[in-house]
Design a protein around this motif. Structure first.
Motif, short mmCIF file in Angstrom:
data_model
loop_
_atom_site.label_atom_id
_atom_site.label_comp_id
_atom_site.label_asym_id
_atom_site.label_seq_id
_atom_site.Cartn_x
_atom_site.Cartn_y
_atom_site.Cartn_z
N TYR A 94 0.81 -1.22 0.00
CA TYR A 94 0.00 0.00 0.00
C TYR A 94 0.84 1.27 0.00
N LEU A 95 1.86 1.31 0.84
CA LEU A 95 2.63 2.53 1.02
C LEU A 95 4.06 2.30 0.55
N GLY A 96 4.46 3.00 -0.53
CA GLY A 96 5.80 2.87 -1.09
C GLY A 96 6.72 3.94 -0.55
N PHE B 116 -0.78 14.35 2.91
CA PHE B 116 -1.87 14.81 2.06
C PHE B 116 -2.74 13.59 1.75
N LYS B 117 -3.98 13.65 2.20
CA LYS B 117 -4.93 12.56 1.99
C LYS B 117 -5.77 12.88 0.75
N ARG B 118 -5.50 12.17 -0.32
CA ARG B 118 -6.17 12.46 -1.59
C ARG B 118 -7.67 12.23 -1.51
N GLN B 119 -8.09 11.16 -0.88
CA GLN B 119 -9.52 10.83 -0.82
C GLN B 119 -10.06 11.15 0.57
N HIS B 120 -10.30 12.42 0.81
CA HIS B 120 -10.83 12.85 2.11
C HIS B 120 -12.32 13.15 1.98
N HIS B 121 -13.00 13.14 3.12
CA HIS B 121 -14.42 13.43 3.15
C HIS B 121 -14.68 14.92 2.93
N TYR B 122 -15.83 15.24 2.40
CA TYR B 122 -16.20 16.63 2.19
C TYR B 122 -16.10 17.37 3.52
N GLY B 123 -15.44 18.52 3.49
CA GLY B 123 -15.27 19.32 4.69
C GLY B 123 -14.09 18.92 5.55
N ARG C 154 5.30 25.98 0.83
CA ARG C 154 5.98 25.26 1.90
C ARG C 154 7.14 24.45 1.35
N ARG C 155 8.05 24.12 2.25
CA ARG C 155 9.19 23.29 1.90
C ARG C 155 8.84 21.85 2.25
N LEU C 156 8.25 21.15 1.30
CA LEU C 156 7.82 19.78 1.52
C LEU C 156 8.67 18.84 0.67
N LEU C 157 9.05 17.73 1.26
CA LEU C 157 9.82 16.71 0.55
C LEU C 157 9.09 15.38 0.70
N PRO C 158 8.51 14.84 -0.40
CA PRO C 158 7.77 13.59 -0.30
C PRO C 158 8.69 12.39 -0.09
N PHE C 159 8.31 11.51 0.85
CA PHE C 159 9.09 10.30 1.08
C PHE C 159 8.28 9.03 0.92
N ALA C 160 6.95 9.12 0.86
CA ALA C 160 6.13 7.91 0.70
C ALA C 160 4.84 8.27 -0.03
N ARG C 161 4.35 7.30 -0.81
CA ARG C 161 3.10 7.47 -1.55
C ARG C 161 2.27 6.20 -1.40
N SER C 162 0.95 6.41 -1.24
CA SER C 162 0.06 5.25 -1.11
C SER C 162 -0.53 4.89 -2.46
N SER C 163 -1.08 3.71 -2.54
CA SER C 163 -1.73 3.29 -3.79
C SER C 163 -3.01 4.08 -4.03
N ASN C 164 -3.51 4.80 -3.03
CA ASN C 164 -4.70 5.64 -3.18
C ASN C 164 -4.36 7.07 -3.58
N GLY C 165 -3.07 7.39 -3.71
CA GLY C 165 -2.66 8.73 -4.09
C GLY C 165 -2.33 9.64 -2.93
N ASP C 166 -2.34 9.12 -1.70
CA ASP C 166 -1.92 9.92 -0.55
C ASP C 166 -0.41 10.08 -0.60
N VAL C 167 0.09 11.17 -0.03
CA VAL C 167 1.53 11.42 -0.03
C VAL C 167 1.96 11.86 1.37
N ALA C 168 3.03 11.23 1.88
CA ALA C 168 3.63 11.63 3.15
C ALA C 168 4.88 12.44 2.83
N PHE C 169 4.99 13.58 3.50
CA PHE C 169 6.09 14.52 3.28
C PHE C 169 6.80 14.81 4.60
N PHE D 93 -4.20 7.91 6.26
CA PHE D 93 -4.28 7.48 4.87
C PHE D 93 -5.71 7.13 4.46
N SER D 94 -5.97 7.11 3.17
CA SER D 94 -7.31 6.87 2.63
C SER D 94 -7.82 5.46 2.92
N ASP D 95 -6.94 4.49 3.03
CA ASP D 95 -7.35 3.12 3.34
C ASP D 95 -7.48 2.98 4.85
#
Length: 181
Positions: free
Chosen positions: A55-57, A128-135, A97-112, A162-164
């Protein structure tokens, strides 16, 4: 001596199934100006680039043959310069912001890492949670470094960002890029 958060992670993940990745951290710092957190360096040394629970690369600096060696591709600021003071609990506009990504999920989330200081061991993790709930705020900041963030997410002491929703449930398996499918 291994960073304590990586020792904590090894209890959750087990011993690595193969050797990690050899990275010359000093050369990386000299050529790019980028120094990385000690817990992350230990993680890469023991586990290497790969995937957690399919799930998380996790990205690494360039490693010959590794499909995960793209960490410095995400470097879009000069790490030799001190960051301006940041405010708030999470970045509202990641472009500022100064963000450096180190991991990505299969759902498109990114950890920085939020690279807001010259000392990489003081960097917080932002997801960053790509698939978040409205609001729901898609950005979540954790007052934790790499190892404590990952261990806390896996053992439930931190909320799963994460989204999962099932990602944090054990058992957990880490597969290095050298291990066969």
């Amino acid at each position: 001596m291994v960073h304590p958060s990586i020792t904590r992670l090894s209890v959750l993940l087990g011993e690595p199934g193969t050797s990690g990745d050899a990275v010359d951290w000093e050369e990386l710092a000299q050529t790019t100006g980028l120094r990385l957190p000690a817990d992350y360096c230990d993680f890469i040394m023991f586990y290497g680039g790969g995937e957690l629970d399919e799930y998380l690369g996790f990205s690494t600096p360039p490693v010959v043959g590794s499909p995960y060696g793209d960490l410095i591709d995400g470097l879009d600021f000069d790490p030799r310069e001190e960051a301006a003071a940041l405010t708030g609990i999470a970045p509202k506009d990641p472009e500022e912001r100064r963000l450096l990504p180190f991991a990505r999920s299969s759902n498109g989330d990114v950890a920085f890492w939020l690279c807001d200081a010259l000392d990489p061991d003081s960097w917080d993790v932002v997801v960053f949670k790509r698939q978040h709930h409205y609001g729901e705020e898609p950005w979540v900041r954790f007052a934790a470094g790499f190892g404590d963030f990952l261990a806390g997410t896996l053992d439930g002491t931190l909320p799963n960002p994460f989204s999962d929703s099932g990602f944090a449930r054990p058992p957990h398996v880490y597969r290095n890029w050298r291990q066969p499918l």
